[in-house]
Write a protein that holds these residues in place. Structure first.
Motif, PDB file in Angstrom:
ATOM      1  N   GLN A   1     -12.990   2.484   5.444  1.00 38.88           N
ATOM      2  CA  GLN A   1     -12.368   1.602   4.453  1.00 38.88           C
ATOM      3  C   GLN A   1     -11.023   2.153   4.013  1.00 38.88           C
ATOM      4  O   GLN A   1     -10.048   1.414   3.832  1.00 38.88           O
ATOM      5  N   ALA A   2     -10.951   3.450   3.870  1.00 33.17           N
ATOM      6  CA  ALA A   2      -9.676   4.067   3.475  1.00 33.17           C
ATOM      7  C   ALA A   2      -8.641   3.899   4.570  1.00 33.17           C
ATOM      8  O   ALA A   2      -7.451   3.606   4.309  1.00 33.17           O
ATOM      9  N   GLN A   3      -9.079   4.072   5.843  1.00 31.05           N
ATOM     10  CA  GLN A   3      -8.124   3.873   6.933  1.00 31.05           C
ATOM     11  C   GLN A   3      -7.616   2.421   6.974  1.00 31.05           C
ATOM     12  O   GLN A   3      -6.429   2.162   7.234  1.00 31.05           O
ATOM     13  N   LEU A   4      -8.522   1.498   6.719  1.00 30.73           N
ATOM     14  CA  LEU A   4      -8.122   0.070   6.729  1.00 30.73           C
ATOM     15  C   LEU A   4      -7.098  -0.222   5.643  1.00 30.73           C
ATOM     16  O   LEU A   4      -6.095  -0.923   5.870  1.00 30.73           O
TER      17      LEU A   4
ATOM     18  N   MET B   1      -3.228  -1.528   6.063  1.00 32.11           N
ATOM     19  CA  MET B   1      -2.696  -2.703   5.367  1.00 32.11           C
ATOM     20  C   MET B   1      -1.454  -2.333   4.558  1.00 32.11           C
ATOM     21  O   MET B   1      -0.484  -3.104   4.489  1.00 32.11           O
ATOM     22  N   ALA B   2      -1.487  -1.156   3.969  1.00 30.28           N
ATOM     23  CA  ALA B   2      -0.315  -0.716   3.214  1.00 30.28           C
ATOM     24  C   ALA B   2       0.875  -0.519   4.139  1.00 30.28           C
ATOM     25  O   ALA B   2       2.025  -0.858   3.791  1.00 30.28           O
ATOM     26  N   GLU B   3       0.629   0.032   5.350  1.00 33.65           N
ATOM     27  CA  GLU B   3       1.725   0.207   6.305  1.00 33.65           C
ATOM     28  C   GLU B   3       2.280  -1.146   6.745  1.00 33.65           C
ATOM     29  O   GLU B   3       3.508  -1.320   6.881  1.00 33.65           O
ATOM     30  N   ASP B   4       1.377  -2.087   6.992  1.00 32.83           N
ATOM     31  CA  ASP B   4       1.853  -3.436   7.386  1.00 32.83           C
ATOM     32  C   ASP B   4       2.673  -4.077   6.254  1.00 32.83           C
ATOM     33  O   ASP B   4       3.722  -4.706   6.510  1.00 32.83           O
TER      34      ASP B   4
ATOM     35  N   ASP C   1      -1.044  -3.312  -1.864  1.00 35.22           N
ATOM     36  CA  ASP C   1      -1.726  -2.660  -0.729  1.00 35.22           C
ATOM     37  C   ASP C   1      -1.664  -1.136  -0.849  1.00 35.22           C
ATOM     38  O   ASP C   1      -2.634  -0.427  -0.486  1.00 35.22           O
ATOM     39  N   CYS C   2      -0.565  -0.644  -1.350  1.00 31.02           N
ATOM     40  CA  CYS C   2      -0.460   0.808  -1.555  1.00 31.02           C
ATOM     41  C   CYS C   2      -1.486   1.286  -2.583  1.00 31.02           C
ATOM     42  O   CYS C   2      -2.140   2.340  -2.418  1.00 31.02           O
TER      43      CYS C   2
ATOM     44  N   GLN D   1      -8.654   5.907  -0.516  1.00 24.26           N
ATOM     45  CA  GLN D   1      -8.594   7.325  -0.134  1.00 24.26           C
ATOM     46  C   GLN D   1      -9.320   8.186  -1.151  1.00 24.26           C
ATOM     47  O   GLN D   1     -10.085   9.126  -0.785  1.00 24.26           O
ATOM     48  N   GLN D   2      -9.129   7.893  -2.432  1.00 23.00           N
ATOM     49  CA  GLN D   2      -9.818   8.649  -3.479  1.00 23.00           C
ATOM     50  C   GLN D   2     -11.337   8.438  -3.389  1.00 23.00           C
ATOM     51  O   GLN D   2     -12.128   9.374  -3.560  1.00 23.00           O
TER      52      GLN D   2
END
Length: 642
Positions: A192-195, A199-202, A161-162, A169-170
């Motif tokens: 899409q980058a925010q999503l 997901m990475a935070e979760d 996810d990271c 983001q890129q």
């Protein structure tokens, strides 16, 4: 992740996850093999004890069989032998060996119950406990492995996810920098980058939670669950070691418990051996075989230098009864019986063998027409047997086979009722035993009669209990039995009194003879000769002119010390033979008879028809069938008697 230090249960080192703990699975395998080896050792010891108990039982059984084998049989001759102290000591040894065998059975029983049975149950419990501990250990291992897998999965998801968030983001930054891209595309890339970032935070949060949970489970696994399981396995193994040691002690104690009893058995055997009294045993033999015979007197010198007819002294064996009226002389001692010292079979041959050549077999088919042949003259070379023949012919022929008759009756188990076939002392003992036995039988019959009389009185007073007349018949039978037994007692007591009187008279005669010898040392050639006649009876010939008379008795006429010749074969009469001479027997053609003495070169064979009839027949008149075994036994006995 926080690193926590702990003490290893294997190496006892304080370290953050030492090498021993990393290889925990291998340690479980090693422990499993070791505990299985411990159970195998325990089962091996159980098998050893079982085989020991089987050996003890087999040994005890063999000892009991050995003791039983040599125990005296009931109602057998062996029971009489146990009156001797040596035989009683042997019997005591047999009984103690039986008790000794019992102690080995006790060893087997105690080992079976205290060791084999207990250890077998313990092994079953040990296997169940071991199985449970290793099951818990495997379960703990599987649980920690599952937690580790969950942590790895959460970590990989967070990593993925990271990476996805970085790429999103890129892409957003690239779209935002491109002037040719529409605002809508840029907005879409931003969302899409925010999503992806969310997901990475979760995933990060999930990974962090999983990691904390794994660390907690790992701590509990290595510091609580596994040490607890290892501790239980250690305690189980220590209990096994202690238990096998206790069983070995019990193994020794079971033997030690019976040592005092075994020692007591051995002490009793030693005591029995020390109780043997050789003097007492010798005295019993003397009492058992004491005959009451008087020892024989001196044999007088026979002078063969005279050219005239040989003179035979009065104390010689060849002195006939007709010579008993010669001039009386007083000897230094009263002459005893010399007949018991002569070989019996040869003596009977001298007495009854016909001193004539046997007649030839008939040449014609009619054997009855053939004469028996003339009697040969008396053989001058055998004056002893010649005089014995004269002696035999001077008595009635009915007495010739008295000893044979008695010997055969003894061999067949039917001795004379008055025990006249025994020596005087033995006859007295037998008669006394018979009187005592009859008295005991009378007492038993009287006890039964008294009991029935009381029963009859009860029936008379209480008719409902039984009929009084029903016992009258039995009372009458008992009265008759008692009367018969009393008559028997009187008869045997009369014989006993007769024997005791004769023995006392013989003792008095010996005493008087000794006194007379002291007073008349110069007197020789005594005519008071006491001897046994050739027919098996004993007579006392005394001079009518002697001053010291010994009372004559007729007991010796009833005593016989001879044994019948054994049968060594059979024969069939080929011709009829009329036995007219003394010592011969008549046979009919075709008759089957028993052979008791084969031809010794004189042409005569000794045969037997029944208990009362035996004698010599010409060997050529019979066809002999010898039993080789009986013949060998007869010859062996003849050599022994010589």
């Amino acid at each position: 992740m926080v690193s926590l230090s702990h003490r290893c249960v294997f190496c006892h080192a304080i370290s953050p996850l030492c090498l021993c703990c990393v290889k925990q699975k291998d340690q479980f395998d090693n422990l499993e093999k070791h505990t299985q080896w411990g159970i195998d050792v325990l089962e091996k010891f159980i098998k050893f004890v079982k085989e020991r108990t089987e050996i003890e039982l087999s040994y005890a059984k063999q000892l009991r069989n050995l003791s039983k084998k040599y125990q005296p049989k009931k109602n057998s001759k062996e029971e009489e032998e146990y009156r001797y102290t040596s035989a009683r000591a042997f019997l005591a040894t047999l009984n103690e060996m039986n008790d000794y065998a019992g102690q080995h059975e006790v060893i087997s029983e105690n080992m079976t119950s205290l060791i084999t049975g207990e250890l077998t149950r313990y092994v079953q419990e040990l296997k169940q406990e071991r199985k449970s501990h290793f099951h818990d250990g495997r379960k703990a291992q599987q649980h920690i492995e599952t937690c580790w897998k969950q942590l790895e999965a959460s970590k990989r998801r967070f990593e993925r996810d990271c990476k996805e968030a970085d790429r999103a983001q890129q892409y957003f930054e690239k779209m935002d920098a491109d002037i040719n891209v529409t605002k809508a595309d840029v907005e879409k890339a931003r969302q899409q980058a925010q999503l992806r970032h969310q997901m990475a935070e979760d995933s990060k949060a999930e990974y962090s939670s999983t990691l904390q949970k794994f660390n907690s489970e790992q701590h509990d696994h290595y510091y609580t669950h596994i040490p607890h399981i290892f501790q239980k396995i250690q305690e189980m193994e220590e209990r096994r070691i202690v238990r096998i040691g206790e069983s070995m002690k019990t193994f020794a104690e079971v033997d030690r418990q019976v040592i005092p009893i075994i020692g007591k058995c051995l002490d009793e055997i030693t005591k029995a051996a020390e109780s043997i009294d050789h003097k007492n045993d010798s005295q019993l033999v003397i009492e058992a075989f004491k005959s009451g015979f008087e020892p024989p007197g001196d044999v007088d010198f026979e002078d063969f230098t005279q050219p005239m007819k040989r003179t035979v002294s009065e104390s010689s064996l060849s002195n006939s009864r007709a010579d008993g009226k010669s001039e009386p002389k007083f000897g230094g001692k009263s002459k005893g019986k010399l007949w018991p010292f002569i070989k019996k079979n040869k003596l009977m041959s001298l007495l009854t063998s016909p001193h004539q050549p046997p007649p030839p077999p008939p040449a014609s088919a009619s054997p009855s027409a053939v004469p028996n042949g003339p009697q040969s003259p008396k053989q001058q070379k055998e004056p002893l047997s010649h005089r014995f023949n004269e002696f035999m012919t001077s008595k009635p022929k009915i007495h010739c086979f008295r000893s044979l008759k008695r010997g055969l009756s003894l061999k067949l188990g039917a001795g004379p009722e008055d025990f006249s076939n025994l020596p005087p002392e033995q006859r007295r003992k037998k008669l006394q035993q018979k009187v005592d036995e009859l008295n005991r039988d009378i007492q038993k019959e009287m006890d039964q009669r008294d009991a029935l009389t009381k029963m009859k009185d009860v029936y008379i007073k209480n008719p409902q209990m039984g009929d009084a007349a029903s016992v009258d018949h039995r009372l009458a039978e008992l009265g008759q039995n008692i009367e018969k037994l009393r008559l028997e007692v009187q008869k045997f007591e009369a014989w006993l009194a007769e024997v005791e009187g004769r023995l006392s008279m013989r003792s008095e005669a010996r005493r008087q003879s000794g006194l007379y010898e002291a007073q008349n040392t110069s007197a020789v050639n005594s005519c008071a000769q006491d001897r046994e006649s050739p027919d098996g009876s004993y007579t006392e010939e005394q001079s009518q002119e002697t001053e010291m008379k010994v009372p004559a008795t007729d007991f010796d006429d009833e005593f016989d010390d001879e044994e019948p010749l054994p049968t060594i074969g059979t024969c069939k009469a080929l011709y009829t033979f009329e036995g007219q001479n003394e010592g011969t027997i008549s046979v009919a053609e075709g008759e089957m008879l028993y052979v008791i003495e084969e031809d010794k070169g004189d042409g005569w064979t000794r045969i037997r028809r029944n208990e009362d009839e035996e004698g010599y027949v010409p060997t050529s008149y019979v066809e002999v069938y010898l039993d080789k075994n009986a013949k060998d036994v007869y010859k062996s006995l003849e050599k022994i008697s010589e």
